[in-house]
Design an enzyme around this catalytic site. Structure first.
Site, PDB file in Angstrom:
ATOM      1  N   ARG A 221       0.819  -1.220   0.000  1.00 28.14           N
ATOM      2  CA  ARG A 221       0.000   0.000   0.000  1.00 28.14           C
ATOM      3  C   ARG A 221       0.853   1.271   0.000  1.00 28.14           C
ATOM      4  O   ARG A 221       0.441   2.305  -0.509  1.00 28.14           O
ATOM      5  CB  ARG A 221      -0.952   0.013   1.205  1.00 28.14           C
ATOM      6  CG  ARG A 221      -2.031   1.072   1.076  1.00 28.14           C
ATOM      7  CD  ARG A 221      -2.839   1.361   2.362  1.00 28.14           C
ATOM      8  NE  ARG A 221      -3.232   0.207   3.091  1.00 28.14           N
ATOM      9  CZ  ARG A 221      -2.760  -0.106   4.312  1.00 28.14           C
ATOM     10  NH1 ARG A 221      -1.864   0.659   4.906  1.00 28.14           N
ATOM     11  NH2 ARG A 221      -3.184  -1.186   4.921  1.00 28.14           N
TER      12      ARG A 221
ATOM     13  N   TYR B 182     -11.321  22.609 -13.109  1.00 25.42           N
ATOM     14  CA  TYR B 182     -11.875  21.484 -13.887  1.00 25.42           C
ATOM     15  C   TYR B 182     -13.093  20.906 -13.136  1.00 25.42           C
ATOM     16  O   TYR B 182     -13.072  20.777 -11.907  1.00 25.42           O
ATOM     17  CB  TYR B 182     -10.685  20.566 -14.064  1.00 25.42           C
ATOM     18  CG  TYR B 182     -10.810  19.119 -14.178  1.00 25.42           C
ATOM     19  CD1 TYR B 182     -11.044  18.531 -15.420  1.00 25.42           C
ATOM     20  CD2 TYR B 182     -10.626  18.292 -13.070  1.00 25.42           C
ATOM     21  CE1 TYR B 182     -11.092  17.156 -15.535  1.00 25.42           C
ATOM     22  CE2 TYR B 182     -10.668  16.926 -13.199  1.00 25.42           C
ATOM     23  CZ  TYR B 182     -10.905  16.359 -14.428  1.00 25.42           C
ATOM     24  OH  TYR B 182     -10.952  15.005 -14.533  1.00 25.42           O
TER      25      TYR B 182
ATOM     26  N   ASP C 142      -2.755  22.550  -9.665  1.00 25.86           N
ATOM     27  CA  ASP C 142      -2.899  21.488 -10.660  1.00 25.86           C
ATOM     28  C   ASP C 142      -2.122  21.912 -11.903  1.00 25.86           C
ATOM     29  O   ASP C 142      -2.493  22.868 -12.585  1.00 25.86           O
ATOM     30  CB  ASP C 142      -4.400  21.295 -10.955  1.00 25.86           C
ATOM     31  CG  ASP C 142      -4.668  20.170 -11.955  1.00 25.86           C
ATOM     32  OD1 ASP C 142      -3.773  19.849 -12.753  1.00 25.86           O
ATOM     33  OD2 ASP C 142      -5.801  19.646 -11.940  1.00 25.86           O
TER      34      ASP C 142
ATOM     35  N   LYS D  85      -2.514  11.979 -18.037  1.00 25.33           N
ATOM     36  CA  LYS D  85      -2.455  12.734 -19.286  1.00 25.33           C
ATOM     37  C   LYS D  85      -1.073  12.584 -19.937  1.00 25.33           C
ATOM     38  O   LYS D  85      -0.774  11.545 -20.466  1.00 25.33           O
ATOM     39  CB  LYS D  85      -2.825  14.202 -19.012  1.00 25.33           C
ATOM     40  CG  LYS D  85      -4.113  14.356 -18.167  1.00 25.33           C
ATOM     41  CD  LYS D  85      -5.365  13.940 -18.918  1.00 25.33           C
ATOM     42  CE  LYS D  85      -6.602  13.760 -18.038  1.00 25.33           C
ATOM     43  NZ  LYS D  85      -7.047  14.920 -17.314  1.00 25.33           N
TER      44      LYS D  85
HETATM   45  C1  LIG Z   1      -7.868  14.746 -16.092  1.00 27.80           C
HETATM   46  C2  LIG Z   1      -7.572  15.815 -15.137  1.00 27.80           C
HETATM   47  C3  LIG Z   1      -7.565  15.557 -13.775  1.00 27.80           C
HETATM   48  C4  LIG Z   1      -7.961  14.236 -13.195  1.00 27.80           C
HETATM   49  O1  LIG Z   1      -7.158  13.179 -13.616  1.00 27.80           O
HETATM   50  P1  LIG Z   1      -7.712  11.671 -13.598  1.00 27.80           P
HETATM   51  O2  LIG Z   1      -6.464  10.876 -13.695  1.00 27.80           O
HETATM   52  O3  LIG Z   1      -8.650  11.546 -14.752  1.00 27.80           O
HETATM   53  O4  LIG Z   1      -8.417  11.462 -12.285  1.00 27.80           O
HETATM   54  C5  LIG Z   1      -7.228  16.587 -12.936  1.00 27.80           C
HETATM   55  N1  LIG Z   1      -6.929  17.824 -13.398  1.00 27.80           N
HETATM   56  C6  LIG Z   1      -6.930  18.092 -14.705  1.00 27.80           C
HETATM   57  C7  LIG Z   1      -6.609  19.471 -15.156  1.00 27.80           C
HETATM   58  C8  LIG Z   1      -7.272  17.116 -15.611  1.00 27.80           C
HETATM   59  O5  LIG Z   1      -7.306  17.401 -16.920  1.00 27.80           O
END
Ligand SMILES: *Cc1c(COP(=O)(O)O)cnc(C)c1O
Length: 394
Positions: free
Chosen positions: A58, A111, A182, A207
């Site tokens: 974990r 987002y 973020d 991403k």
């Molecule tokens: C996709 C995304 C997230 C979340 O990521 P996941 O891996 O899909 O949970 C957070 N912030 C931004 C800006 C995103 O594009």
């Protein structure tokens, strides 16, 4: 003191924990729950050192640690914790800095799933959320006795405003607040948040880090003073990424630089072409001078990734659908950052409260993949023809 290597060199540097003569270049995928120890004492010591040693699945395996180490180096130092998704990383990071009774300031262009988390999860825990205009430039008037943190998404991944991150961080520090950001759009390749005053740097690794649309991942990087609390909250929430996904992310990272440079070059070409079209009212892409916060992007970022939005001249929804539904090279789907081009239809007016958004002009968001950009432009040109034909007959 040795000079810090260039980021392209860091991306391809071997993992310190697994490199050596007679060993494979890449760290092995270690699948584990239980780790066996030679004695009760050794097990007890490992429990004590659980944030630093391989103790139990974990808390991460050597594959997880190899990924975390590399991301921390890309972020310019500190320590990274890997989480099973980007949204999980955001929730974990927020819960590591606020508790019941506290307030957090959240950028209004955040987002949508993060806004949903604020409204339907943080508020239920008794954490107050106040939204602010990312371009307002002054958050101090919103700070009260119970305000503890500021959450930024820069640029916003739907509407692409780039705030003045260093100025917001200075204000936050002055008010004793922790800043979280973020950084999924730029990745540390183009922007290292902690070098600009951010305390908690977050990436949806799903991403560009993974880069091939085949794994979920989140990454949070902090300095040593915040690491233990962050790691503890991650452990309580208990959603570590699997070792196979960490290995996919490590593989993706090795080509992050070449991929992002190509995404940038192609996106700039396609965005500039779209901006010249009469059907397009505005292209929201930080490298373009008319994009909000362009001057902050130019001052603070080293480049731009492949995601941008287009505001079209008003037309019936059928025209928007005729455009987007029949593209040959753009698939329709959530997420982005893989090799493929994508299109979606965001509705920013539905997830704003501190600012407003004119919904009369339809918006499309494009991710420009690694295809030949001339093929993408030809595809979009046909799409705009369908858009015009449908608009004129509606
Ligand atoms: C996709 C995304 C997230 C979340 O990521 P996941 O891996 O899909 O949970 C957070 N912030 C931004 C800006 C995103 O594009």
């Amino acid at each position: 003191m040795p000079e810090r290597p260039d980021i392209d060199t860091i991306l391809t540097s071997p993992s310190e924990r697994t490199a050596g003569e007679g060993l494979p270049i890449n760290p092995p995928v270690v699948r584990a729950s239980t780790v066996a120890f030679p004695s009760l004492r050794a097990h007890r010591d490992a429990v004590r050192d659980r944030f630093d040693v391989f103790y139990y699945g974990r808390m991460g395996t050597p594959t997880t640690f190899a990924l975390e180490d590399l991301v921390a180096r890309l972020e310019g130092g500190g320590r990274t914790v890997a989480i099973a998704s980007g949204l999980g990383a955001i929730t974990t990071a927020i819960l590591s800095v606020v508790a019941t009774g506290d307030q957090i300031l959240v950028t209004d262009n955040v987002y949508a799933p993060v806004r949903a988390c604020c409204e339907r999860f943080l508020k239920l825990l008794g954490i107050d959320v106040v939204y602010f205009d990312p371009m307002a430039g002054d958050i101090l008037p919103l700070v009260g006795d119970r305000t503890r943190a500021v959450f930024l998404e820069a640029p916003g991944s739907l509407t692409f405003e780039v705030p003045d991150v260093p100025a917001l961080c200075r204000q936050a520090r002055e008010a004793g607040l922790t800043t979280l950001m973020d950084n999924t759009w730029a990745t540390p390749y183009f922007f290292r948040p902690r070098e600009h005053g951010v305390d908690v740097s977050i990436i949806a690794g799903t991403k560009y880090i993974v880069g091939h649309s085949d794994a979920m991942l989140g990454l949070v990087t902090v300095d040593d003073s915040r690491f233990q609390r962050l790691n503890e909250v991650a452990n309580f929430l208990g959603n570590p990424p699997g070792p196979d996904d960490c290995a996919l992310a490590l593989r993706g990272l090795r080509t992050l630089g070449v991929r992002l440079r190509r995404h940038e070059e192609s996106a700039l070409k396609v965005a500039t072409w779209l901006a010249s079209r009469p059907e397009v009212r505005k292209v929201l892409y930080p490298p373009l001078p008319e994009s909000p916060g362009h001057e902050h992007w130019r001052r603070d970022f080293d480049g731009a990734s492949g995601l941008f939005s287009v505001v079209l001249e008003p037309a019936p929804e059928a025209a928007v659908e005729a455009f987007a539904d029949n593209l040959r090279h753009f698939r329709i789907g959530a997420s982005w950052g893989g090799y493929e081009s994508l299109v979606t239809r965001p509705r920013p007016e539905k997830s704003r409260s501190a600012t407003s958004w004119d919904a009369s002009a339809p918006m499309l968001r494009f991710h420009i993949g690694l295809e030949n950009p001339d093929d993408l432009i030809a595809d979009l040109e046909d799409g705009l023809l369908r858009y015009n034909q449908t608009r004129d007959t509606a």
